[in-house]
Design a protein around this motif. Structure first.
Motif, PDB file in Angstrom:
ATOM      1  N   TYR A  41       0.870  -1.187   0.000  1.00 34.87           N
ATOM      2  CA  TYR A  41       0.000   0.000   0.000  1.00 34.87           C
ATOM      3  C   TYR A  41       0.902   1.231   0.000  1.00 34.87           C
ATOM      4  N   ILE A  42       1.405   1.581  -1.179  1.00 35.30           N
ATOM      5  CA  ILE A  42       2.409   2.646  -1.275  1.00 35.30           C
ATOM      6  C   ILE A  42       1.730   4.015  -1.249  1.00 35.30           C
ATOM      7  N   THR A  43       1.997   4.759  -0.187  1.00 37.73           N
ATOM      8  CA  THR A  43       1.537   6.139  -0.081  1.00 37.73           C
ATOM      9  C   THR A  43       2.670   6.966   0.525  1.00 37.73           C
ATOM     10  N   TYR A  44       2.478   8.261   0.573  1.00 41.61           N
ATOM     11  CA  TYR A  44       3.461   9.121   1.224  1.00 41.61           C
ATOM     12  C   TYR A  44       3.663   8.700   2.676  1.00 41.61           C
ATOM     13  N   ASP A  45       2.552   8.409   3.353  1.00 40.84           N
ATOM     14  CA  ASP A  45       2.625   8.101   4.784  1.00 40.84           C
ATOM     15  C   ASP A  45       3.274   6.752   5.069  1.00 40.84           C
ATOM     16  N   THR A  46       2.898   5.725   4.291  1.00 43.86           N
ATOM     17  CA  THR A  46       3.527   4.419   4.541  1.00 43.86           C
ATOM     18  C   THR A  46       5.013   4.463   4.205  1.00 43.86           C
ATOM     19  N   SER A  47       5.367   5.256   3.201  1.00 40.32           N
ATOM     20  CA  SER A  47       6.786   5.413   2.865  1.00 40.32           C
ATOM     21  C   SER A  47       7.525   6.134   3.989  1.00 40.32           C
ATOM     22  N   TRP A  48       6.888   7.130   4.568  1.00 35.89           N
ATOM     23  CA  TRP A  48       7.499   7.886   5.679  1.00 35.89           C
ATOM     24  C   TRP A  48       7.714   6.962   6.875  1.00 35.89           C
TER      25      TRP A  48
END
Length: 581
Positions: A41-48
């Motif tokens: 689930y690639i999003t800005y938040d999961t990446s952060w």
């Protein structure tokens, strides 16, 4: 630093290792679960979130590696010494201990990974995601379209270069802080032998199997010349990389129809057609792969495997489709992450990935630092060894085909397997040879792309379809470069899978041609196999190899024996041809 680490005594070493294993186990599970969410689930938040936990884990691992150095001269039992060495050598990308270095490194690696996973191209008026570009490379036959897809995908990796330069600088500094000349030497030190001796060892193994590759390359070049003509495939040059049915020209099975042996009416089994005719779904493919392992006496996978795995690509969100196997708690939370399609490639891939899972569970009772393989080629070889048992006899036994093809179909079958397994060998070797040159500074950033293609021509005999621009960063077009996954494991796995496979066939008393052997259903093989797997990284790989195969040396001769009928055929076909490049 803990007080007990101040004095390098055996007693303090015991306390240190106990603390390390407890802390790393807890943090590694948190990191694995965070990485799973980001990958699915690639999003800005999961990446952060992943970048933050990755930085924390890197900092702790580097701290422990530096503390382990304190015990270099302490007299320790063999198991404790091995744990100390694992702490110093098993960090893929070490950050230096200076403030902020681990955070910068983590941010860079997450950015690189996301850049690859979310890359797209425009083709035929549509936006095509990464996993679909691979399908185009497998199915297109027009050289101009192939060049277009190939070239456009490599536009994505140009932007990675600055991050990669910074990553190399930080990780090299971290490796030097741990006592290594550079990151490449650190990676090569992780094989229970001198790093220079390891480099010589892989060259020796390549020498054993190179004649197989050279004959395959020659035959394929002449077949492609017949298909496309002298202008597209000149016989006195390396083969164009975009014509080989794969985005990276690392496996050539998709062009089998263009290069199959002539004059043989019997056809190899069309596994994709058989799967579809029998109503196989991605889930059923995974279940069938599991049944191979249970036929050897392994316990079935836990119910949570099917509840929590990503078997197919979810709709409506960005994910990492590159296949991988996970054990999120290093005990029993086993999963695979794939975007499975019903085809022959993915049928083999699910066997491969489940090999990782069964291996992970086998060594889960070891001390935490020993929960791994003793040589990273072992992990990759386990599932591949099982895949070699996907013979016509096996397909018949599980009901996928009604009758096995006649013996004259052996050559087409071997050709199909060689187009994947043999064709892969030089690519498996050169990816890390390139990185070794990058890490050592032998190649400077302005030479990286030219150095990449020099190795690809030297080892693979391939070339780009057109001159590459000065700002190209073509290595980044392969997942394992931005994903920072060491690649020599895949070369070693190709050698070891045949070595393991031959040992298993010897154990069941197989006396026919090696390529026809299937050990499906042999609990004796399963018991001996599991005994090796359970050891994990608690002993040198030479000991584990000897326990299952009877020899302490990696050996390419089993692969040569497996493909001997094809080799004889290819040598006959290539007589008088302009082989080489």
């Amino acid at each position: 630093m803990d007080a007990h680490a101040q004095r390098a005594t055996k007693k303090n070493a015991e306390k240190f290792l106990a603390e390390v294993e407890a802390n790393l186990k807890d943090l590694s599970e948190e990191a694995a679960r965070t990485a799973w969410v980001r990958a699915t689930y690639i999003t800005y938040d999961t990446s952060w979130l992943e970048a933050r936990i990755s930085a924390e884990l890197t900092k702790l691992s580097v701290q422990y590696a530096n503390e382990a150095k304190r015990y270099d001269r302490t007299d320790l039992p063999a198991d404790m010494r091995r744990k100390m060495n694992i702490l110093k050598q098993s960090i893929t990308l070490p950050a230096p201990s200076e403030e902020g270095a681990a955070d910068r490194l983590s941010e860079i690696t997450t950015r690189l990974d996301n850049a690859y996973a979310t890359g797209t191209i425009e083709f035929g008026g549509e936006t095509v995601p990464q996993n679909q570009t691979e399908i185009l490379m497998r199915t297109l036959r027009d050289p101009e379209q192939l060049e277009e897809v190939w070239t456009k995908w490599r536009e994505n990796s140009k932007a990675m270069k600055d991050d990669y330069v910074a990553m190399v600088e930080i990780a090299n500094e971290g490796a030097r802080e741990l006592g290594y000349a550079d990151l490449g030497q650190m990676w090569r030190s992780n094989y229970d032998m001198d790093p220079d001796a390891f480099a010589e060892e892989v060259d020796r193994l390549w020498g054993q199997v190179k004649p197989l590759y050279d004959n395959l390359h020659c035959a394929v070049k002449y077949s492609l010349n017949e298909e496309y003509g002298d202008e597209v495939v000149p016989l006195d040059q390396p083969i164009r990389a975009d014509l080989l049915g794969n985005m990276w020209a690392q496996s050539w099975g998709s062009i089998y129809d263009l290069v199959k042996p002539e004059g043989i009416e019997a056809e190899a089994v069309d596994i994709e057609a058989a799967l579809k005719a029998h109503g196989y779904t991605p889930l059923k493919m995974v279940q069938q792969a599991e049944s191979f392992f249970t036929s050897l006496g392994f316990e079935p996978l836990p119910e949570t495997f099917y509840e929590r795995s990503q078997i197919t690509k979810p709709v409506g969100r960005e994910v990492v489709c590159h296949a991988s196997a996970w054990n999120l708690n290093d005990e029993d939370d086993l999963r695979i992450k794939m975007c499975t399609e019903v085809n022959a490639d993915d049928f083999q891939t699910v066997h491969h990935e489940l090999g990782h899972n069964f291996y992970q569970r086998a060594y889960s009772k070891q001390d935490y630092l020993f929960r791994n393989d003793p040589n990273d080629g072992f992990h990759e070889a386990i599932g591949d060894m099982v895949a070699l048992s996907i013979t016509p006899a096996y397909l018949q036994e599980i009901g996928l085909i009604d009758e096995a093809p006649p013996a004259e179909a052996d050559l087409p079958i071997l050709m199909q397997k060689a187009l994947d397994g043999v064709a892969f060998l030089p690519f498996g070797l050169l990816v890390d040879k390139w990185r070794w040159q990058v890490f050592s500074g032998e190649l400077q950033p302005n030479e990286w792309n030219d150095g990449w293609w020099a190795l690809r021509e030297e080892y693979q005999g391939i070339r780009p379809p057109a001159e590459r621009p000065a700002d190209a960063f073509d290595p980044g077009a392969k997942y394992h470069i931005p994903g920072n996954t060491p690649y020599m494991r895949y070369f070693l796995a190709r050698i070891l899978q045949f070595q393991f496979y031959k040992a298993a066939c010897d154990q069941i008393g197989w006396e026919g041609p090696l390529h026809r052997c299937s050990f499906y259903g042999s609990e004796e093989v399963g018991q001996r196999f599991n005994a090796m797997l359970e050891k994990g990284n608690s002993q040198p790989w030479q000991d584990s190899l000897e326990e299952f195969t009877g020899t302490r040396e990696m050996d390419g001769s089993a692969m040569v024996e497996y493909f001997r009928p094809l080799m004889d055929y290819l040598e006959e076909q290539n007589a008088g041809r302009n082989c080489g490049w």
